[in-house]
Design a protein around this motif. Structure first.
Motif, PDB file in Angstrom:
ATOM      1  N   MET A  18       0.943  -1.424  -0.018  1.00 32.27           N
ATOM      2  CA  MET A  18      -0.003   0.291   0.068  1.00 32.27           C
ATOM      3  C   MET A  18       0.980   1.321   0.026  1.00 32.27           C
ATOM      4  SD  MET A  18      -2.524   1.402   2.778  1.00 32.27           S
ATOM      5  CE  MET A  18      -1.324   1.504   3.939  1.00 32.27           C
ATOM      6  N   GLU A  19       1.979   1.147   0.875  1.00 40.42           N
ATOM      7  CA  GLU A  19       2.620   2.321   0.939  1.00 40.42           C
ATOM      8  C   GLU A  19       3.455   2.826  -0.355  1.00 40.42           C
ATOM      9  OE1 GLU A  19       2.847  -0.039   3.023  1.00 40.42           O
ATOM     10  OE2 GLU A  19       1.794   0.758   4.932  1.00 40.42           O
ATOM     11  N   LEU A  20       4.073   1.623  -1.049  1.00 41.60           N
ATOM     12  CA  LEU A  20       4.734   2.056  -2.296  1.00 41.60           C
ATOM     13  C   LEU A  20       3.867   2.673  -3.321  1.00 41.60           C
ATOM     14  CD1 LEU A  20       7.154   1.477  -4.168  1.00 41.60           C
ATOM     15  CD2 LEU A  20       6.174  -0.715  -4.671  1.00 41.60           C
ATOM     16  N   GLN A  21       2.552   2.438  -3.226  1.00 41.41           N
ATOM     17  CA  GLN A  21       1.489   2.974  -4.200  1.00 41.41           C
ATOM     18  C   GLN A  21       1.277   4.341  -3.927  1.00 41.41           C
ATOM     19  OE1 GLN A  21       1.225   1.330  -6.932  1.00 41.41           O
ATOM     20  NE2 GLN A  21       2.313  -0.183  -5.800  1.00 41.41           N
ATOM     21  N   GLN A  22       1.479   4.834  -2.756  1.00 41.00           N
ATOM     22  CA  GLN A  22       0.893   6.194  -2.457  1.00 41.00           C
ATOM     23  C   GLN A  22       1.743   7.267  -3.198  1.00 41.00           C
ATOM     24  OE1 GLN A  22      -1.532   6.937  -0.657  1.00 41.00           O
ATOM     25  NE2 GLN A  22      -1.897   4.930   0.722  1.00 41.00           N
ATOM     26  N   SER A  23       2.741   6.928  -3.641  1.00 39.18           N
ATOM     27  CA  SER A  23       3.412   7.967  -4.595  1.00 39.18           C
ATOM     28  C   SER A  23       2.587   7.969  -5.593  1.00 39.18           C
ATOM     29  CB  SER A  23       4.901   7.680  -4.636  1.00 39.18           C
ATOM     30  OG  SER A  23       4.775   6.317  -5.351  1.00 39.18           O
ATOM     31  N   THR A  24       2.043   6.928  -6.279  1.00 37.78           N
ATOM     32  CA  THR A  24       1.410   7.079  -7.552  1.00 37.78           C
ATOM     33  C   THR A  24      -0.033   7.429  -7.419  1.00 37.78           C
ATOM     34  OG1 THR A  24       1.002   4.555  -7.461  1.00 37.78           O
ATOM     35  CG2 THR A  24       3.094   5.217  -8.776  1.00 37.78           C
ATOM     36  N   ASN A  25      -0.545   7.242  -6.210  1.00 35.55           N
ATOM     37  CA  ASN A  25      -1.797   7.408  -5.813  1.00 35.55           C
ATOM     38  C   ASN A  25      -2.008   8.950  -6.016  1.00 35.55           C
ATOM     39  OD1 ASN A  25      -2.750   5.135  -5.278  1.00 35.55           O
ATOM     40  ND2 ASN A  25      -2.797   5.300  -3.296  1.00 35.55           N
ATOM     41  N   HIS A  26      -0.984   9.817  -5.922  1.00 37.30           N
ATOM     42  CA  HIS A  26      -1.090  11.030  -6.221  1.00 37.30           C
ATOM     43  C   HIS A  26      -1.769  11.552  -7.605  1.00 37.30           C
ATOM     44  CE1 HIS A  26       0.789  15.298  -6.771  1.00 37.30           C
ATOM     45  NE2 HIS A  26       1.158  14.932  -8.041  1.00 37.30           N
ATOM     46  N   ASN A  27      -1.191  10.668  -8.643  1.00 39.65           N
ATOM     47  CA  ASN A  27      -1.766  11.027 -10.108  1.00 39.65           C
ATOM     48  C   ASN A  27      -3.200  10.313  -9.973  1.00 39.65           C
ATOM     49  OD1 ASN A  27       0.854  11.760 -11.588  1.00 39.65           O
ATOM     50  ND2 ASN A  27       1.603   9.996 -10.188  1.00 39.65           N
ATOM     51  N   GLN A  28      -3.489   9.516  -9.415  1.00 37.44           N
ATOM     52  CA  GLN A  28      -4.819   9.033  -9.338  1.00 37.44           C
ATOM     53  C   GLN A  28      -5.753  10.150  -8.638  1.00 37.44           C
ATOM     54  OE1 GLN A  28      -5.496   5.303  -7.255  1.00 37.44           O
ATOM     55  NE2 GLN A  28      -7.666   5.692  -7.077  1.00 37.44           N
ATOM     56  N   ALA A  29      -5.348  10.602  -7.547  1.00 38.24           N
ATOM     57  CA  ALA A  29      -6.258  11.580  -7.165  1.00 38.24           C
ATOM     58  C   ALA A  29      -6.236  12.918  -7.916  1.00 38.24           C
ATOM     59  CB  ALA A  29      -5.608  12.047  -5.727  1.00 38.24           C
ATOM     60  N   VAL A  30      -5.206  12.916  -8.657  1.00 41.15           N
ATOM     61  CA  VAL A  30      -5.305  14.215  -9.696  1.00 41.15           C
ATOM     62  C   VAL A  30      -6.270  14.105 -10.698  1.00 41.15           C
ATOM     63  CG1 VAL A  30      -3.948  15.601 -11.228  1.00 41.15           C
ATOM     64  CG2 VAL A  30      -2.987  14.954  -9.122  1.00 41.15           C
ATOM     65  N   CYS A  31      -6.428  12.773 -11.141  1.00 41.32           N
ATOM     66  CA  CYS A  31      -7.078  12.403 -12.317  1.00 41.32           C
ATOM     67  C   CYS A  31      -8.753  12.796 -11.806  1.00 41.32           C
ATOM     68  CB  CYS A  31      -6.917  10.979 -12.694  1.00 41.32           C
ATOM     69  SG  CYS A  31      -5.552  10.942 -13.493  1.00 41.32           S
ATOM     70  N   LYS A  32      -8.976  12.391 -10.580  1.00 43.93           N
ATOM     71  CA  LYS A  32     -10.469  12.727 -10.047  1.00 43.93           C
ATOM     72  C   LYS A  32     -10.629  13.822  -9.916  1.00 43.93           C
ATOM     73  CE  LYS A  32     -10.491   7.912  -8.291  1.00 43.93           C
ATOM     74  NZ  LYS A  32     -10.837   7.117  -7.088  1.00 43.93           N
ATOM     75  N   GLU A  33      -9.767  14.757  -9.210  1.00 44.98           N
ATOM     76  CA  GLU A  33     -10.208  15.948  -8.685  1.00 44.98           C
ATOM     77  C   GLU A  33      -9.375  17.152  -9.208  1.00 44.98           C
ATOM     78  OE1 GLU A  33     -10.272  15.727  -4.344  1.00 44.98           O
ATOM     79  OE2 GLU A  33     -11.147  13.822  -4.438  1.00 44.98           O
ATOM     80  N   CYS A  44       2.832  -5.066 -10.796  1.00 49.30           N
ATOM     81  CA  CYS A  44       2.096  -3.936 -10.004  1.00 49.30           C
ATOM     82  C   CYS A  44       1.273  -4.535  -9.237  1.00 49.30           C
ATOM     83  CB  CYS A  44       1.627  -3.416 -11.490  1.00 49.30           C
ATOM     84  SG  CYS A  44       0.429  -2.020 -10.837  1.00 49.30           S
ATOM     85  N   LYS A  45       0.506  -5.543  -9.579  1.00 49.71           N
ATOM     86  CA  LYS A  45      -0.534  -5.909  -8.407  1.00 49.71           C
ATOM     87  C   LYS A  45       0.142  -6.627  -7.181  1.00 49.71           C
ATOM     88  CE  LYS A  45      -4.194  -6.725 -11.829  1.00 49.71           C
ATOM     89  NZ  LYS A  45      -5.275  -6.114 -11.023  1.00 49.71           N
ATOM     90  N   LEU A  46       1.564  -7.653  -7.627  1.00 48.34           N
ATOM     91  CA  LEU A  46       1.963  -8.246  -6.726  1.00 48.34           C
ATOM     92  C   LEU A  46       2.782  -7.656  -5.633  1.00 48.34           C
ATOM     93  CD1 LEU A  46       2.627 -11.377  -5.847  1.00 48.34           C
ATOM     94  CD2 LEU A  46       4.603 -10.868  -7.293  1.00 48.34           C
ATOM     95  N   THR A  47       3.402  -6.367  -5.907  1.00 46.26           N
ATOM     96  CA  THR A  47       4.110  -5.642  -4.989  1.00 46.26           C
ATOM     97  C   THR A  47       3.574  -5.175  -4.009  1.00 46.26           C
ATOM     98  OG1 THR A  47       5.812  -5.101  -6.662  1.00 46.26           O
ATOM     99  CG2 THR A  47       5.806  -3.718  -4.768  1.00 46.26           C
ATOM    100  N   PRO A  48       2.426  -4.242  -4.052  1.00 52.19           N
ATOM    101  CA  PRO A  48       1.584  -3.994  -2.687  1.00 52.19           C
ATOM    102  C   PRO A  48       0.953  -5.094  -2.226  1.00 52.19           C
ATOM    103  CG  PRO A  48       0.469  -3.271  -5.211  1.00 52.19           C
ATOM    104  CD  PRO A  48       1.754  -3.860  -5.407  1.00 52.19           C
ATOM    105  N   CYS A 104       1.688   2.621 -11.939  1.00 58.37           N
ATOM    106  CA  CYS A 104       1.278   1.697 -11.034  1.00 58.37           C
ATOM    107  C   CYS A 104       0.408   2.284 -10.058  1.00 58.37           C
ATOM    108  CB  CYS A 104       2.121   0.613 -10.656  1.00 58.37           C
ATOM    109  SG  CYS A 104       1.311  -0.623  -9.532  1.00 58.37           S
ATOM    110  N   VAL A 105      -0.986   2.091 -10.190  1.00 57.92           N
ATOM    111  CA  VAL A 105      -1.982   3.134  -9.368  1.00 57.92           C
ATOM    112  C   VAL A 105      -3.031   2.151  -8.605  1.00 57.92           C
ATOM    113  CG1 VAL A 105      -1.559   5.119 -10.456  1.00 57.92           C
ATOM    114  CG2 VAL A 105      -3.357   3.746 -11.208  1.00 57.92           C
ATOM    115  N   TYR A 158      -7.465  -3.968  -7.302  1.00 58.75           N
ATOM    116  CA  TYR A 158      -7.286  -2.571  -7.463  1.00 58.75           C
ATOM    117  C   TYR A 158      -6.030  -2.044  -7.944  1.00 58.75           C
ATOM    118  CZ  TYR A 158     -11.982  -3.100  -5.016  1.00 58.75           C
ATOM    119  OH  TYR A 158     -13.179  -3.594  -5.008  1.00 58.75           O
ATOM    120  N   SER A 159      -5.154  -2.594  -7.983  1.00 62.79           N
ATOM    121  CA  SER A 159      -3.812  -2.012  -8.392  1.00 62.79           C
ATOM    122  C   SER A 159      -3.713  -2.458  -9.972  1.00 62.79           C
ATOM    123  CB  SER A 159      -2.719  -3.024  -7.820  1.00 62.79           C
ATOM    124  OG  SER A 159      -2.526  -2.386  -6.377  1.00 62.79           O
ATOM    125  N   VAL A 160      -3.566  -1.321 -10.751  1.00 61.56           N
ATOM    126  CA  VAL A 160      -3.515  -1.558 -12.347  1.00 61.56           C
ATOM    127  C   VAL A 160      -2.571  -0.702 -12.809  1.00 61.56           C
ATOM    128  CG1 VAL A 160      -5.911  -2.170 -12.111  1.00 61.56           C
ATOM    129  CG2 VAL A 160      -5.239   0.031 -12.680  1.00 61.56           C
TER     130      VAL A 160
END
Length: 367
Positions: A1-16, A105-109, A190-191, A168-170
């Motif tokens: 989960m923690e590894l993906q937070q850096s890329t979640n930045h982009n996911q949040a941006v896409c939504k808002e 991408c799915k296996l790491t988190p 990977c988000v 949900y990791s894609v």
């Protein structure tokens, strides 16, 4: 989960699109180099240290007790983190986009969440076993076979907890099918793509509670009871002295070592858990250009927990140090040659010499 937070930045941006992406945030070469070196050092120390700990306990039958089984389980989860997650983090940091395919991408988190769950549950089991042994010395004591069952249960529970990351990791292109007034990158990331923000917040908050806060509360409660019980025994120990005093000091030393491992784990994971909580509930509070730097510091601090177990266990356990030296000597191919050469050549072929060599070898192992 923690590894993906850096890329979640982009996911949040896409939504808002809450941040101003016209701001230029060029990456620093020196900072990237330092980060990669730091991750590499943590991976090397964690892998070698935990491997030595597992080797010592598994090759010495006298060390296979319930506490050490849980310690080995903790080390195995750290080794899994070092083998799977840290190399991926280094590559991701170096490339600044995902180049490892959708499977990783799915296996790491998924693996990282399993490792964290197993680690904290192992610490809970250690604290519970010490509590039962010291606070209720005449009560039920877990057997080694039962500790293996508990270890298997921790891995099963950890896998179940981590399943959402497989779903949900894609791989995703940032701002895909979105009209934005600035240039976009076509490099994949990977988000985590959850059905809704509320589901993501509910899951990550549950992880914060059940992977960090609640286990640490249980652990601290156990060690507080242990401390109070040992303090009440101090007067009796001072009257008895001799063997009672040695047992008391041994119990205090062991509990200090185990409490230090727990404290180091709590301190190591606190910054990243705080960062994740802020990101999930109020990500606008994180400055755009400082996001990656803050995340990298928090994530590296958390990954340093993989080095804590063997360092504390080795420094505070003289018996472990002796067993490690003995095990390494037995594993080195030239150790036998050194023992053989230490025997006078005139007696090499006699039966007495063979017995002497064996007795000397066993004596060196037991000292």
């Amino acid at each position: 989960m923690e590894l993906q937070q850096s890329t979640n930045h982009n996911q949040a941006v896409c939504k808002e699109i809450p941040w101003d992406f016209t701001e230029d945030c060029p990456p620093s070469l020196s900072a990237t180099t330092l980060l990669i070196v730091a991750y590499g050092a943590v991976m090397a120390v964690g892998l070698v240290g935990n491997a030595c700990l597992v080797l010592v306990v598994t090759r010495n039958k006298e060390m296979r007790n319930v506490t050490n089984v849980f310690i080995v389980n903790l080390s195995c989860s750290d080794i899994l983190m070092c083998v799977v997650c840290l190399p991926v983090t280094i590559i991701y940091t170096l490339m600044d986009h995902w180049v490892l395919g959708e499977a990783l991408c799915k296996l790491t988190p998924f693996v990282q969440c399993i490792s964290v769950s197993v680690s904290v549950h192992s610490l809970v089991l250690i604290a519970a076993e010490r509590y039962q042994l010291i606070v209720h010395p005449t009560g039920w004591k877990p057997a080694v076979s039962q500790s293996y069952m508990a270890v298997a249960l921790t891995w099963m529970v950890a896998c179940l907890i981590s399943v959402p990351f497989l779903s949900y990791s894609v791989l995703s292109l940032p701002f895909h099918n979105l009209s934005v007034p600035f240039p976009v990158s076509d490099r994949p990331l990977c988000v985590e793509q959850w059905p809704s923000v509320q589901q993501r917040q509910a899951y990550t908050t549950s992880l914060l509670v059940f992977q960090y806060a609640l286990p640490l509360v249980l652990i601290m409660a156990c060690y507080l009871h242990i401390y109070l019980r040992l303090r009440t025994r101090r007067d009796a120990v001072e009257r008895g002295r001799s063997a009672g005093e040695r047992r008391h000091k041994g119990a205090v030393r062991i509990n200090t070592m185990l409490a230090a491992i727990v404290a180091a784990f709590a301190v190591s994971w606190l910054p990243l858990n705080a960062f994740n909580a802020v990101f999930d509930w109020h990500h606008e509070a994180i400055p755009t250009c400082s996001h990656d730097a803050i995340f990298s510091f928090c994530h590296l601090t958390a990954m340093a927990s993989t080095c804590v177990n063997p360092v504390i266990y080795g420094f505070l356990n003289g018996n472990f140090q002796k067993q490690l030296k003995s095990t390494l000597l037995r594993c080195r191919c030239w150790a036998a040659a050194e023992r053989y050469e230490s025997v006078p050549l005139s007696t090499v072929s006699t039966e007495v010499t063979k017995g002497s060599v064996l007795s000397n070898g066993s004596a060196s192992i037991n000292t």
